[in-house]
Design a protein around this motif. Structure first.
Motif, PDB file in Angstrom:
ATOM      1  N   ASP A 105      -4.223   2.494  -0.890  1.00  0.00           N
ATOM      2  CA  ASP A 105      -3.460   2.113  -2.077  1.00  0.00           C
ATOM      3  C   ASP A 105      -3.153   3.307  -2.972  1.00  0.00           C
ATOM      4  OD1 ASP A 105      -3.324  -0.595  -1.492  1.00  0.00           O
ATOM      5  OD2 ASP A 105      -5.366  -0.905  -2.244  1.00  0.00           O
ATOM      6  N   THR A 115      -3.286  10.005  -6.249  1.00  0.00           N
ATOM      7  CA  THR A 115      -3.838   9.389  -5.037  1.00  0.00           C
ATOM      8  C   THR A 115      -4.439  10.505  -4.186  1.00  0.00           C
ATOM      9  OG1 THR A 115      -2.073   7.778  -5.121  1.00  0.00           O
ATOM     10  CG2 THR A 115      -3.300   7.955  -3.040  1.00  0.00           C
ATOM     11  N   ASP A 139      -4.491   0.735   5.539  1.00  0.00           N
ATOM     12  CA  ASP A 139      -3.723   0.825   4.290  1.00  0.00           C
ATOM     13  C   ASP A 139      -4.513   1.629   3.272  1.00  0.00           C
ATOM     14  OD1 ASP A 139      -1.629  -0.643   5.154  1.00  0.00           O
ATOM     15  OD2 ASP A 139      -2.256  -2.519   4.210  1.00  0.00           O
ATOM     16  N   ALA A 153       0.837  -1.206   0.000  1.00  0.00           N
ATOM     17  CA  ALA A 153       0.000   0.000   0.000  1.00  0.00           C
ATOM     18  C   ALA A 153       0.867   1.250   0.000  1.00  0.00           C
ATOM     19  CB  ALA A 153      -0.898  -0.009   1.233  1.00  0.00           C
ATOM     20  N   GLU A 198       0.740   3.329   4.731  1.00  0.00           N
ATOM     21  CA  GLU A 198       0.589   2.235   5.697  1.00  0.00           C
ATOM     22  C   GLU A 198       0.585   2.819   7.097  1.00  0.00           C
ATOM     23  OE1 GLU A 198       3.201  -1.395   4.499  1.00  0.00           O
ATOM     24  OE2 GLU A 198       4.199   0.427   3.795  1.00  0.00           O
ATOM     25  N   SER A 208      -5.747   5.497  -5.391  1.00  0.00           N
ATOM     26  CA  SER A 208      -7.097   5.431  -4.824  1.00  0.00           C
ATOM     27  C   SER A 208      -7.632   6.840  -4.578  1.00  0.00           C
ATOM     28  CB  SER A 208      -7.073   4.655  -3.509  1.00  0.00           C
ATOM     29  OG  SER A 208      -6.308   5.356  -2.567  1.00  0.00           O
TER      30      SER A 208
END
Lengths: 233, 386
Positions: free
Chosen positions: A31, A196, A29, A2, A5, A34
């Motif tokens: 990713d 992200t 987590d 990930a 974390e 995401s």
């Protein structure tokens, strides 16, 4: 592995004589690529979590890793350099510097890079273009609407191409229309530029746009990460 | 680095507090420059008095003309010395001089008495002192009670115009001319013939002997020869050095006062700057939080706010320089503590002095900005953003 974390993180604040435990052993987590919404009532620790990921705050115990680097172990000076490189932060109250133009505000993070003036200029123009404010470059924050200010702040957050974008209630001070614009923009940044994105929000509409919604209550994840409709598409 | 435009515009955005702080710094700088201009002008007036090509002879051990005394024999020996230059008429360029202080009432306030120098010179003196120029009238005629008045005296003392009569030493003296001397201390003196002054003042004795050196480079030789001469008990000074030394005591005191007084005032101005910067930083805590969040390091925040404080101080420094400029050239007078004589001189505001004033302002700004800037740099991001 990930991107973010969070391992067995404890965080407590001392308020007067009272100790407030925000997190007691949080593990989580997130990713790469995401679009995660953090929801929950006031005081549930949403913003604190965001600050821990950004290295603005340190956990009392436990580790926070972003992209494999232990953020929670870095010194203040290391953190500054690391944030400049990896974090794009957007605040609820925009927090543009009032004496600088939209262009100069967006350029700020690039002043911490080794880019030439010409390269900076290109990047700032692209960033303003992405958020739809190319024609507002020379405006001062007070000459912009709330939605425009927040989009400028988002341009500032993406201009240095960070690893993670962190947004703390980015639509909290915006009307419905501006909120939708900002959320659509975030969605585009995620899908088109594979940024992200981690967003703290109270707004159910905002959460709908996310691929994943995490509910925090009193420092605990009360629901396991679940895929939303957006992620299914 | 945090762009300086951020600080400049932040300063301009609060014009009142900036202006007040800058004004505080400016007044201190103005006083500082003004007082140093005074010391500067005083030193310059005396420095210009002495010439590099002249030597001044005093009785051994005398530290001023007032405490010196030389007989006619000394004057003759020096006039015959080979180091002495000769004029067009082949006579040695030597001026044995009588030097006396007389009390004169000032023009504007006759109850104020000043010690004015009366200098009895030889007719060669006008050639020995090459910076002395007659600006009006005719040189005193030998053998008559006539005087020539320095240009700095004419406005400040009555009866000093050409054709008027001055009364001192129990006699009347007709003013036949006025002279200038390139702003030097001679301009604050009354000159007449030495032979006229000797009987009415201190008898058959000179106070000093000034001569023109044949070659200015041979001063050391001349000094050694005359001081070693068994017939003489004299000290020989280079005239320029002698007058520079005469300015040392008061010049140093004026400089010391300038630094003392402005030092005390500067403390006030620094507190003003501290106050302004603390207020600025308190109201801009969220902005500092943003800068730190973006990844600017704490020390760049420190430098940024120091620069902001210095910038305000520079505005003050420029203001102070402007305030002090009108002082330039204003004539004032004081008693030189080395010779007890009244000397007039002008404030000299030089570019170097303005620069010193500006640097002083920046120092005040940096000192005043340091602790506030340190607080800014030490802000905790999370608290600052609240």
């Amino acid at each position: 592995m990930a991107l973010v974390e969070i391992r067995d993180v404890y965080k407590s604040f001392q308020r007067d004589t009272q100790r407030i435990d925000v997190f007691t052993g949080l593990t989580l987590d997130i990713d790469a690529g995401s679009f995660t919404a953090l929801m929950g009532p006031s005081g549930s620790g949403k913003s604190t979590l965001l600050n821990l990921i950004a290295g603005l705050d340190k956990p009392t115990r436990g580790t926070v890793r972003v992209g494999g680097e232990a953020v929670s172990e870095m010194s203040a000076s290391q953190l500054a350099a690391w944030r400049a490189r990896h974090i794009g932060f957007v605040f609820q109250s925009f927090n543009l510097l009032p004496v600088l133009t939209a262009y100069q505000n967006v350029e700020l993070p690039l002043l911490l890079t080794r880019l030439s003036g010409k390269e900076r200029n290109e990047r700032v123009k692209i960033a303003l273009d992405v958020v739809g404010l190319a024609d507002r470059a020379d405006h001062y924050p007070r000459q912009l609407s709330g939605g425009q200010e927040q989009r400028t702040a988002i341009a500032r957050a993406i201009v240095a191409d960070p690893t993670v974008m962190l947004l703390d209630e980015p639509t909290g001070q915006l009307d419905a229309k501006s909120s939708q614009e900002v959320l659509a923009l975030l969605q585009r940044l995620n899908s088109e530029f594979t940024k992200t994105i981690i967003i703290v929000t109270h707004d159910a509409h905002a959460a709908e746009r996310a691929k994943m919604v995490l509910h925090l209550e009193k420092g605990d994840l009360i629901e396991k990460p679940r895929a939303t409709a957006a992620a299914m598409r | 680095m945090i762009p300086i435009v951020y600080n400049v515009r932040s300063v301009v955005r609060r014009p009142v507090s900036t202006a007040l702080t800058a004004l505080g710094v400016g007044l201190v700088v103005a006083v500082f420059i003004g007082m140093l201009a005074l010391a500067n002008g005083f030193r310059a007036a005396l420095a210009k008095t002495g010439s590099n090509t002249n030597a001044l002879v005093l009785r051994k051990g005398a530290d001023s003309e007032l405490s010196s005394g030389l007989g006619r024999d000394v004057a003759s020996i020096i006039a015959a010395d080979p180091h002495v230059a000769t004029g067009a008429d082949n006579r040695p360029l030597v001026s044995p001089e009588v030097y006396v202080l007389i009390p004169l009432a000032k023009a504007f306030d006759t109850t104020q008495i000043a010690n004015v120098v009366v200098r009895g010179v030889s007719d060669q003196a006008w050639q020995v002192r090459s910076n002395v120029k007659i600006t009006a009238g005719q040189r005193p005629t030998s053998g008559r009670p006539e005087v020539c008045v320095g240009s700095r005296l004419t406005k400040r003392f009555p009866h000093t115009g050409v054709g008027q009569t001055l009364h001192f030493a129990g006699r009347d003296w007709t003013v036949t001319c006025q002279f200038s001397a390139a702003g030097s201390a001679f301009e604050s003196e009354i000159w007449g013939e030495n032979e006229q002054f000797m009987p009415v003042f201190r008898g058959d004795v000179f106070q000093s002997i000034t001569f023109r050196l044949k070659d200015p480079a041979t001063f050391d030789d001349a000094q050694r020869a005359l001081q070693a001469d068994k017939r003489l008990t004299v000290d020989v000074h280079r005239e320029s050095e002698f007058y520079a030394q005469q300015s040392q005591l008061l010049g140093n005191i004026l400089s010391f006062l300038a630094i003392m007084i402005t030092g005390i005032m500067a403390v006030g101005a620094v507190f003003g700057a501290i106050n302004t910067m603390y207020a600025a930083i308190a109201s801009r805590a969220p902005e500092i939080g943003v800068l730190l969040t973006l990844g600017f390091r704490p020390w760049t925040v420190l430098v940024s706010f120091l620069a902001e404080s210095a910038f305000i101080a520079v505005i003050g420094g420029v203001l102070g320089g402007l305030f002090s400029l009108p002082l330039n050239g204003i004539v004032t007078s004081t008693t030189n503590w080395s010779s007890f004589s009244e000397i007039a001189f002008s404030f000299r505001v030089t570019p170097a002095l303005l620069l010193v004033g500006l640097i002083f302002a920046v120092v005040m700004g940096v000192v005043g900005g340091f602790f506030p800037a340190l607080r800014a740099a030490r802000l905790q991001v999370v608290q600052a953003l609240r």
